[in-house]
Design a protein around this motif. Structure first.
Motif, short mmCIF file in Angstrom:
data_model
loop_
_atom_site.label_atom_id
_atom_site.label_comp_id
_atom_site.label_asym_id
_atom_site.label_seq_id
_atom_site.Cartn_x
_atom_site.Cartn_y
_atom_site.Cartn_z
N SER A 1 4.85 3.54 1.14
CA SER A 1 4.81 4.91 0.55
C SER A 1 5.46 5.15 -0.75
N THR B 1 6.45 2.71 -2.37
CA THR B 1 5.96 1.90 -3.76
C THR B 1 4.68 2.68 -4.35
N THR B 2 3.82 3.08 -3.46
CA THR B 2 2.76 3.68 -4.06
C THR B 2 2.81 5.05 -5.09
N ALA C 1 -5.27 4.92 -6.40
CA ALA C 1 -4.18 4.02 -5.60
C ALA C 1 -3.95 4.35 -4.16
N PRO C 2 -3.52 5.77 -3.84
CA PRO C 2 -3.15 5.97 -2.53
C PRO C 2 -4.50 5.95 -1.81
N VAL D 1 -4.47 2.17 -0.87
CA VAL D 1 -3.31 1.90 0.00
C VAL D 1 -3.83 2.11 1.56
#
Length: 104
Positions: A36, A38-39, A91-92, A95
């Motif tokens: 989380s 890093t995201t 991106a999220p 992930v």
């Protein structure tokens, strides 16, 4: 001789303390928290780069003075900014999908 230092009183129970620096815990509670964090960093970097490209494209467009080659360079910078913002938004989502596929 005890090599493991005593945990401070504010330390959350059930977590492993790897080390401390100026009273701040230097360990993450879980792998999910690391992912989380890093995201969030990746989204911030992507959004910052996209904003930079948007600014460069705007300045190039304003300074083009009717030169078709410079206008094309500005349009390319605008496209790059759009791609950067799209990646920052996705991106999220990527992930989350990968975490569900792996079983996290």
């Amino acid at each position: 001789m005890n090599l493991i230092p005593a945990l401070p009183p504010w330390h959350p129970p059930g977590t492993l303390a790897v080390g401390t620096l100026a009273g701040h815990l230097l360990a993450a509670a879980s792998i999910g928290q690391v992912i989380s964090n890093t995201t969030v960093w990746i989204v911030g970097i992507l959004a910052g780069l996209a904003t930079l490209f948007l600014t460069i494209g705007g300045v190039r467009y304003l300074m083009a003075g009717g030169d078709p080659a410079e206008v094309e360079k500005a349009k390319t910078a605008f496209k790059s900014a759009g791609i950067g913002y799209a990646l920052a938004i996705l991106a999220p989502v990527v992930v989350t999908v990968l975490k569900s596929l792996v079983g996290g």
